[in-house]
Write a protein that holds these residues in place. Structure first.
Motif, PDB file in Angstrom:
ATOM      1  N   ILE A 356      29.053  18.595  27.764  1.00 25.32           N
ATOM      2  CA  ILE A 356      29.396  20.254  26.164  1.00 25.32           C
ATOM      3  C   ILE A 356      31.048  19.664  25.384  1.00 25.32           C
ATOM      4  CG2 ILE A 356      29.938  21.515  28.144  1.00 25.32           C
ATOM      5  CD1 ILE A 356      27.039  21.804  25.590  1.00 25.32           C
ATOM      6  N   THR A 357      30.470  19.347  24.649  1.00 26.20           N
ATOM      7  CA  THR A 357      31.554  20.368  23.558  1.00 26.20           C
ATOM      8  C   THR A 357      31.517  21.930  22.515  1.00 26.20           C
ATOM      9  OG1 THR A 357      30.378  19.635  21.583  1.00 26.20           O
ATOM     10  CG2 THR A 357      31.281  17.487  22.465  1.00 26.20           C
ATOM     11  N   ASN A 458      38.186  24.771  30.110  1.00 24.78           N
ATOM     12  CA  ASN A 458      39.058  23.447  29.628  1.00 24.78           C
ATOM     13  C   ASN A 458      40.369  23.097  30.037  1.00 24.78           C
ATOM     14  OD1 ASN A 458      40.993  25.390  28.391  1.00 24.78           O
ATOM     15  ND2 ASN A 458      39.910  25.059  25.773  1.00 24.78           N
ATOM     16  N   LYS A 459      40.648  24.427  31.731  1.00 19.88           N
ATOM     17  CA  LYS A 459      41.637  24.061  31.707  1.00 19.88           C
ATOM     18  C   LYS A 459      43.064  24.180  31.320  1.00 19.88           C
ATOM     19  CE  LYS A 459      38.408  21.631  33.862  1.00 19.88           C
ATOM     20  NZ  LYS A 459      37.222  21.753  32.887  1.00 19.88           N
ATOM     21  N   GLY A 460      42.611  25.232  30.483  1.00 17.75           N
ATOM     22  CA  GLY A 460      44.683  26.300  30.035  1.00 17.75           C
ATOM     23  C   GLY A 460      44.656  26.835  28.637  1.00 17.75           C
ATOM     24  N   TYR A 461      45.205  26.650  28.155  1.00 22.10           N
ATOM     25  CA  TYR A 461      45.609  27.643  26.537  1.00 22.10           C
ATOM     26  C   TYR A 461      45.094  26.940  25.415  1.00 22.10           C
ATOM     27  CZ  TYR A 461      47.876  30.924  29.775  1.00 22.10           C
ATOM     28  OH  TYR A 461      47.719  31.927  31.478  1.00 22.10           O
ATOM     29  N   THR A 462      43.804  26.769  24.798  1.00 22.30           N
ATOM     30  CA  THR A 462      43.733  26.485  23.804  1.00 22.30           C
ATOM     31  C   THR A 462      44.177  26.419  22.628  1.00 22.30           C
ATOM     32  OG1 THR A 462      41.716  26.011  24.968  1.00 22.30           O
ATOM     33  CG2 THR A 462      41.727  24.993  22.552  1.00 22.30           C
ATOM     34  N   LEU A 491      24.840  36.024  39.697  1.00 23.45           N
ATOM     35  CA  LEU A 491      24.322  34.212  39.037  1.00 23.45           C
ATOM     36  C   LEU A 491      24.891  33.118  38.907  1.00 23.45           C
ATOM     37  CD1 LEU A 491      21.683  32.084  39.649  1.00 23.45           C
ATOM     38  CD2 LEU A 491      21.116  33.286  37.287  1.00 23.45           C
ATOM     39  N   GLY A 492      25.480  32.328  39.977  1.00 23.35           N
ATOM     40  CA  GLY A 492      26.790  31.622  39.405  1.00 23.35           C
ATOM     41  C   GLY A 492      26.073  30.279  38.433  1.00 23.35           C
ATOM     42  N   LEU A 493      26.368  30.026  37.667  1.00 23.75           N
ATOM     43  CA  LEU A 493      25.802  28.496  37.439  1.00 23.75           C
ATOM     44  C   LEU A 493      27.121  27.332  36.636  1.00 23.75           C
ATOM     45  CD1 LEU A 493      22.705  29.859  35.600  1.00 23.75           C
ATOM     46  CD2 LEU A 493      23.010  28.803  38.410  1.00 23.75           C
ATOM     47  N   GLU A 494      26.721  26.232  37.026  1.00 24.10           N
ATOM     48  CA  GLU A 494      27.997  25.407  36.586  1.00 24.10           C
ATOM     49  C   GLU A 494      27.437  24.187  35.186  1.00 24.10           C
ATOM     50  OE1 GLU A 494      31.961  22.939  38.351  1.00 24.10           O
ATOM     51  OE2 GLU A 494      30.108  22.950  38.900  1.00 24.10           O
ATOM     52  N   VAL A 495      27.728  23.753  34.178  1.00 16.68           N
ATOM     53  CA  VAL A 495      27.455  23.395  32.929  1.00 16.68           C
ATOM     54  C   VAL A 495      28.472  22.251  32.894  1.00 16.68           C
ATOM     55  CG1 VAL A 495      26.820  23.446  30.485  1.00 16.68           C
ATOM     56  CG2 VAL A 495      26.509  25.432  32.355  1.00 16.68           C
ATOM     57  N   ASN A 496      27.983  21.337  32.734  1.00 18.71           N
ATOM     58  CA  ASN A 496      28.754  19.695  32.066  1.00 18.71           C
ATOM     59  C   ASN A 496      28.765  19.041  30.999  1.00 18.71           C
ATOM     60  OD1 ASN A 496      31.234  19.254  33.920  1.00 18.71           O
ATOM     61  ND2 ASN A 496      29.668  19.466  36.123  1.00 18.71           N
ATOM     62  N   ASN A 519      30.002  28.707  33.843  1.00 16.27           N
ATOM     63  CA  ASN A 519      31.431  27.975  34.126  1.00 16.27           C
ATOM     64  C   ASN A 519      30.633  26.552  33.177  1.00 16.27           C
ATOM     65  OD1 ASN A 519      33.150  26.586  34.545  1.00 16.27           O
ATOM     66  ND2 ASN A 519      32.937  26.368  36.507  1.00 16.27           N
ATOM     67  N   VAL A 520      30.997  26.970  31.803  1.00 17.02           N
ATOM     68  CA  VAL A 520      30.870  24.827  30.693  1.00 17.02           C
ATOM     69  C   VAL A 520      32.485  24.529  30.765  1.00 17.02           C
ATOM     70  CG1 VAL A 520      30.269  24.727  28.621  1.00 17.02           C
ATOM     71  CG2 VAL A 520      29.179  27.248  29.907  1.00 17.02           C
ATOM     72  N   HIS A 521      32.414  23.242  31.243  1.00 20.07           N
ATOM     73  CA  HIS A 521      33.241  22.941  31.159  1.00 20.07           C
ATOM     74  C   HIS A 521      33.748  21.463  30.162  1.00 20.07           C
ATOM     75  CE1 HIS A 521      34.445  22.577  35.638  1.00 20.07           C
ATOM     76  NE2 HIS A 521      33.055  23.185  35.556  1.00 20.07           N
ATOM     77  N   THR A 522      34.508  21.875  29.059  1.00 19.20           N
ATOM     78  CA  THR A 522      35.185  20.829  27.761  1.00 19.20           C
ATOM     79  C   THR A 522      36.093  19.798  28.024  1.00 19.20           C
ATOM     80  OG1 THR A 522      36.268  23.110  27.380  1.00 19.20           O
ATOM     81  CG2 THR A 522      33.767  23.189  26.228  1.00 19.20           C
TER      82      THR A 522
END
Length: 546
Positions: A356-357, A458-462, A491-496, A519-522
């Motif tokens: 995902i972008t 995205n693990k930080g301050y973009t 309800l917790g969900l994770e998205v890659n 939780n959307v990983h980018t």
């Protein structure tokens, strides 16, 4: 009949203006008033932090027209300063009630707990953040002071501060001798001249355009503004802070104008117009994005000032000015423009295995939004990625676009749903902002709220990363979707991938009994086109190279 006391008068004053919900956290200087509010049937919304209470009350005020929070002295009140500053900057009418040491304690000679420099330190700080403030130290004037301050809040659409010493809560008081009066000066001659000058400019223009700002909503001018549009046929854009002041499905809507930061087609349309009518907009760098507007072609009207070219008119009411334009221009209605040329809709087809972008997330997110949804976005790509979405009818859109404080969205989602539990509320927040106030999600379990919360992880301050890279922009990664285990609900969900996102959206759609957190990983270097343009402009100001 119950005795009229300072505390009861304050509660009844809140009820008169439509407030039965108060956000906050008690403390010994405020607990007597908390008890009284509970006994009098006020709905108390206890949050995890005072800043969370203030952000929630701010969003509530943007929905309801006014909001309130109650905290204790200094250790509570000073925790709200950042959020109250944002409410002042963005014109959110908010009543801050703070407990304080009792009047009888003030001359004891002892330093009282929570004091800073002196007993008035907090009061003096809030003078800088409000349009009116008071200390209710005299039961004979307390009711009049309450009236004065609340009327100032309603008139100016900005925060006010009421300090209530703990031994004054149950003090008997008298009704005000006369109704508080907030002078409203209207210069009818200036109004007439301003309307005449503006009308002539618009009539002489081949390509006029309107920019609508947040004051259209704050001062409840939506109907007057809509009548102006439909009477004249003029195309209009909004500023980011004024997004969705009326429905974006309106045929005259051309998009969100952010100057160089926004979409090129919208920027070009606005800046090539031969007259630009700006109504109720705050002229800020992030709100208008380093706009390049020619002052000789600009009509700029707000609740505080009216400038036409180089002429300045004082004491002209914004609503009266809009009504005057409608009255004088209705006989020269123009043909509707084809706004599709300016605003293009993108189709979305899922590419299952694609990571995902940011841009792909927001394209899909735009299709997920339904009519009547409330969208609240935190600062960063949560706002900049969503700001150009053309939203369906009756959508509400909130975000701290001017003050740009991180941590707004999660508590704001709570404030929105307390104001209207029937609204499907969707929050988009970055991982850095979530780590500041995301624990307020606990309130969703406590009060049975069901927002959908997307975390762009995205693990930080973009934004800062794209201004100047460094390890200081990195934050520790959390398993955000597992916070449901910590707070005991949701309800917790994770998205890659894009396929993950489709599955998560379907589950979120069906889950109406509790909050959903996704939780959307980018990629940490990914960003929207809008954020790219903003950081390019800001980098040059900082002397940075991207």
């Amino acid at each position: 009949m119950k005795d009229l006391t300072v505390g009861r008068y304050l509660i009844e004053s809140l009820r008169k203006i439509g407030l039965n919900d108060v956000f906050g956290i008690p403390g010994d200087y405020a607990i007597n008033f908390f008890k009284l509010m509970e006994d009098e049937g006020i709905n108390l919304i206890g949050t995890c932090s005072e800043q969370g209470a203030a952000f929630a009350a701010d969003a509530y005020s943007r929905m309801n027209g006014i909001g309130a929070l109650c905290v204790t002295y200094c250790v509570g009140g000073l925790n709200t300063v950042n959020a109250v500053a944002g409410a002042y900057a963005e014109k959110a009418p908010l009543i801050i009630i703070s407990g304080a040491p009792g009047v009888s304690e003030r001359n004891s000679g002892y330093l009282l707990h929570h004091m800073v420099r002196n007993l008035d330190s907090q009061f003096n700080i809030f003078k800088e953040l409000t349009v009116a403030s008071t200390q209710l130290t005299d039961p004979y004037t307390a009711a009049s002071e309450i009236d004065r301050v609340i009327k100032a809040c309603l008139a100016h659409k900005r925060p006010v501060y009421i300090e209530l010493p703990r031994d004054m809560v149950h003090q008997k008081c008298a009704l005000p001798l006369k109704e508080a009066d907030i002078p409203v000066y209207k210069n009818l001659c200036a109004t007439k001249e301003a309307i005449e000058e503006a009308v002539q400019i618009i009539k002489d223009s081949a390509k006029p355009v309107i920019i609508a700002g947040v004051e259209i909503r704050r001062y409840k001018l939506e109907d007057k503004f809509l009548e102006l549009l439909e009477s004249t046929g003029l195309p209009y854009a909004t500023t980011p802070l004024g997004k969705c002041v009326i429905e974006e499905s309106h045929p005259q809507f051309i998009g969100t104008y952010m100057g160089k930061i926004g979409l090129e087609k919208v920027r070009r349309y606005i800046e090539e117009a031969d007259s630009v009518i700006i109504l109720g907009a705050l002229m800020t760098d992030t709100n208008l994005g380093s706009a390049q507007l020619d002052i000789t072609r600009t009509i700029y009207a707000t609740a505080d000032c009216l400038n036409i070219k180089n002429h300045c008119y004082k004491d002209v009411d914004l609503g009266d000015f809009i009504e005057g334009l409608t009255r004088e221009l209705k006989d020269i209605k123009r043909h509707l423009i084809d706004t599709i040329e300016v605003h293009e809709e993108d189709d979305f087809e899922v590419i299952s295995d694609n990571s995902i972008t940011v841009s792909r997330f927001f394209k899909r997110f735009g299709k997920f939004i339904r009519p009547d949804d409330a969208i609240v976005c935190d600062i960063g790509d949560s706002i900049f990625g969503s700001i150009n979405l053309k939203l369906p009818e009756n959508t509400i859109y909130l975000g701290p676009v001017f003050y740009t404080s991180m941590g707004y969205a999660v508590p704001a989602a709570i404030g929105i749903q307390i104001a209207n539990r029937n609204l499907r509320t969707i929050a988009v927040v970055g991982d850095g902002a979530f780590q500041m106030t995301g624990h307020e999600i606990s309130c969703c379990v406590k009060y049975g709220l069901n927002p959908i919360i997307f975390i762009l992880n995205n693990k930080g301050y973009t934004t800062q990363r794209h201004l100047r890279e460094g390890s200081y922009n990195d934050i520790h990664n959390w398993s955000y979707h597992l916070i449901t285990e910590l707070v005991g609900g949701g309800l917790g969900l994770e998205v890659n991938t894009e396929e993950d996102l489709e599955i998560a959206l379907e589950k979120a759609q069906k889950n109406t009994d509790s909050f959903t957190i996704i939780n959307v990983h980018t990629n940490k270097h990914d960003k929207s086109d809008t954020l790219h343009r903003l950081t390019t402009i800001f980098s040059s100001k900082l002397g940075c190279s991207q």
